[in-house]
Design a protein around this motif. Sequence first.
Motif: not given
Length: 1203
Positions: A981, A1036, A1038-1039, A1046, A1103, A1112, A1124-1126
């Motif tokens: 990551e 953002r 994650e999906r 992404l 990304l 993260t 999980q996301w950013y």
Amino acid sequence: MSDKDDAETMRGRPCPERVNSLFSEDELIEDYYDQPPAANDSSCWNDYGLSTLQSSGTVSSRSSSMHSSSPEGLDAPSQLLPIIKAGWLDKNPPQGSYIYQKRWVKLDADYLRYFDSEKDTYSKRFIPVTSIARVASIGDQKFEVITNNRTFAFRAESDADRNEWMRTLQQMVDERKFKGLNRISLFQLATGTLDLVDKCGLLELRGFKNKLYVVVAGDKVFLYKNAEDYRQGIGITYIEMNVGNVKDVDRRGFDLTTPYRIFSFSADSDQEKDEWVEAMQQSIAEALSNSEVAEKIWSVEANRFCADCGSPQPDWASVNLCVVICKRCAGEHRGLGPSITKVRSLKMDRKVWTEELIELFCKVGNCVANQFWAANVPPSEAIHTASRSQERRRFLVAKYKEGKYRRYHPLFGNQEELNKALCATVTTSDLAETQSLVFCGAEVSCFSGDPNFPNPIALAEQAGQKLQMEFLLHNKNSEIPRVEAGSSEEKHYSVILPSVTHNGFLFKTPSMAKLVHERKSREEFSRRWCTLNDSIFSYYENDRNAVPNGEIKMEEIVCLVNNPPDAHGFESTFEVYIESERLYLFGLDKLEAIRKWVKSIAKSFVHPRADELLSHDFERIGRLQYKGGLNLERAKEGWFALTQSTLYAFFEDSDKEEALHLKKLQELSIQGDSLVLVERRRTLYIQGERKLDFLGWVAAIQKAAGSSGDTLSEQQLTELDIPVIVDRCIDYITQCGLTSEGIYRKSGQNSKTTSLLEMLRKDARRVRLKEGEHQVDDVSNTLKRFFRDLGDGLFTKEFCQDWLKAAAIEDEEEKISQYRRLLSILPVVNRATVKALINHLYRVQYFSDMNQMNTHNLAIVFGPTLFQTDGKDYKAGRVVEDLISHYVVIFSVDKQEMRKQQDEITAIIKMRIAGSSSGTQQAGDFICTVYLEEKKTEAEQHIKIPATMTAEELTFEILDRRKIVMKEKEYWSCFEVNEREEAERPLHYSEKVLPILHDLGTDSFLVVKKQLSMENMLIYLASRVGDSKHGMMKFREERNLLGLGLSTGFHDRYFILNHSCLRLYKEVRTLKQRMPAMENSHRPEKEWPVKNLKVYLGIKKKLRPPSCWGFTVFYENEKHEKQQWYLCCDTQMELREWFATFLHVQNGGNVWPSESSKVRASRTQQDSRLGNISLIPLRGNENEMRNSVAAFAADPLTLLRNV
């Protein structure tokens, strides 16, 4: 049978049931007349349709129509290829039948297409206008469209309608020929001149009797009846992928879904299906890229065609040169370097395209730019859409790097006057004059003479000339064109390559843009007459043709691959990779003939100074970029040849080849765009200048460096020629199992043994055996099974009986002498392995009082294993027992080597005593590797982690070992680093380390280093008011979206973080709403409990985060469901504030210990006798260990002799 007879026969034949709307009458007729035309048949041939699929383009998509029009039935923002004429026509069926079917026919600037009805989405056939030779009348309202390969007959409702169609069609054909528009058809594509296709091949499509030839190119998928139709450019349809979605159905099947129908495809294998799905998903991604910027810039007529080669709908640009370019030219622009041209995508690099830059391209663009850059281009030097990479590169170097064709400014050469003129011009709207001045030498940062507005950029801003400012800012560091002797493109071939002549028939597949993973059948090859002459490889339709179908210049070749036998439908095949990322596959059933071709081509393109490489029976040869030695700043060019497990290299600064033994590498890994090869004395970085051939090299080197068989010599080896599998197992047992009772006699779990042996055989270098993760008996069983399964055995089948006979010799000296002789004639790897194993067993029996495995017991276990017998022959055990007992004599072990072994054993016993006497050896202790400041071998520390150890205690343990004194305002912490990551998390000082270790993945590790931002975070926490924080961040998640992985991009979101939860709001709230007191007055879009969050610093680069200041975040609820996301901040200060608040609320305000020194002083001091040796848990009672140490202290050599 006459045409009429054919028609009558069809009338009498029962009509098959029509199963769905995809079929039509002429398709059913085609099933009856399923006779494909001969490859070389040039006679008139009436065409017929296959399906009601829609088409408005061909695979010349990236030049002529790939971005040309929206799919029928969709509301497109603009119609780039408007319909010129449309209407009903009768189309005659195959074989000249008298039955006609009505077809809705459309003509645009590129294609003639016909449909079953005017409402149909998918066409039955498309014909490129470029392939139409002429249009002719055949009477009775009929006319023919004659292409290079086929004839299509139509009938209008009247002579006037027919004449109008003929006139319009002929006018289009003549215009294309007269104007010479660089739109490319599939007919040109067949020659292999374009890099357009991402994936092509045969697939089954539900509803069709025969396989269709499917092509994925850009943002479309094309369907053809067969490969011959593909080469001729006559297709069925294509699917616009902006309305497509791909999903798996079963083992070999997958669906391509559109709003109009579902295309159910089936591939020949699982691997091929995965490749098709991946290619179509990439096509969807390209189709969904934003076209808004492109539409605005294309609104200017000149910007609709590449500024360099004229390809239509170019979707790349050079932002400093203000030119719009196609993808192929963009690749060559990049090679010039960012100081000359800064390449950006119109569709993907959305952040770059400000309103000012878009307006600048509309004002300047290709028209104004080419009036300067291409003012003096000779027709003989101009490039076109079909130009090869070498030609493009040569032209672009001359155009932009050397300025060969530019229109010189009258002030050229007078620096002072150029600068004055620039300062005056930027205050006006004359952008063309500014461009001319800048690229003729005017300095963008020159002094204007006015201290208030010291340079042209400041002058332009003061004058309100935003476009002038935009142009100057993009060219602030641009390099001015100048002619240099010997341009960079010629550096590879500064000497004349040898002229080699060869010719003969070869079988060839269409060129490809991806590696060949699946086996190509014979049917996918076409027979071609090939010649190699004057450094040009040409292939012709046959040996009578004078015009080649295509050519490959030797200077364009970057790699040549000689495939193993029967890799494809022919016995022998070879691959040619060229600079423009294309792969050519050739084959024959004659091995010797292929060898001659491979040697001839290799001799023609390999640099003469590296011709020593040609003496090897290479599998792969070519040139690559590399870095090595002390200078890692600049990549150099080297020539490489791969032969079995040896990589021969001819480096730039060397006058002879060097050999790298791949099976002996200490490390083989991929770091970024480099393949890293680590030997004992050096590290070599091989870089991928071109993706296609680099991926081939990586796969080939990885395969050659791995274990390739079941003999010892085919395994990965250490520098001492010992298989890495053996070395790993012996090392682990030496560290963790020398005192394990019944070692090697007990069997581990069969499933774990099988799994471990499989991992070691796959890539032993990557396997790290750790206490706690692997059991001693499983590892010992793995080692025994490895030796039992060896194909040729440890002592080899040739000499095995000689060893057994030697065991029967009664005279001890004679027997030892025979053992020594047999050992000397073993292969090198076998000899080294025998010594390593017997040395290990020699150590094991030292601890026989604890492990109950003396020399005799070990011989009973290993005799049948090493000689692969059923255990009935006692001589096998006798050999092993003799080798252990006489180890020092048989293997000529000197005193220095013996002393080293004694020291190692003494250290192990001392560690055991220290652990037992102090009582610190607790159940559940875990040994792990922790790094100091950075991950590298010399920074490794092996630490025993008790269940109670905290992150603070671990940090002090590391600092104590390295005698590092923590100074005032130094904040040393332990970090959890997640390499996958690209993020890290400082552990809270009170966190228990052991649970974290159990959760660490293979891509994670612990490192102790300074936490540089802690002081600033503590100051912020001390000065702020309240316990919460709120503000804007970019978010953002994650999906999955359409199977593409992404989600799209980062989006502005409003966040509130308090002591209990983190809340996300989609809309920016008013100042009143933002007040903490009103947090409950507005419902959040998402909400997460703070206790369930893990926050890491950093976001992975792929990304494309909008800033480098990001987090993260991992979330896991009570049901173990994970998200999980950013999050991205605009500044480093914001990042610190948010992270400090996270630490504060998650740890009850206790971010950093107030009295660290007390904790450090109270810690149990490490026994100084142990030094920095890694802690190793051992077994046995204290008295046994003390007796062993006493014996060692009295006389180590005597003890060793009395084994």
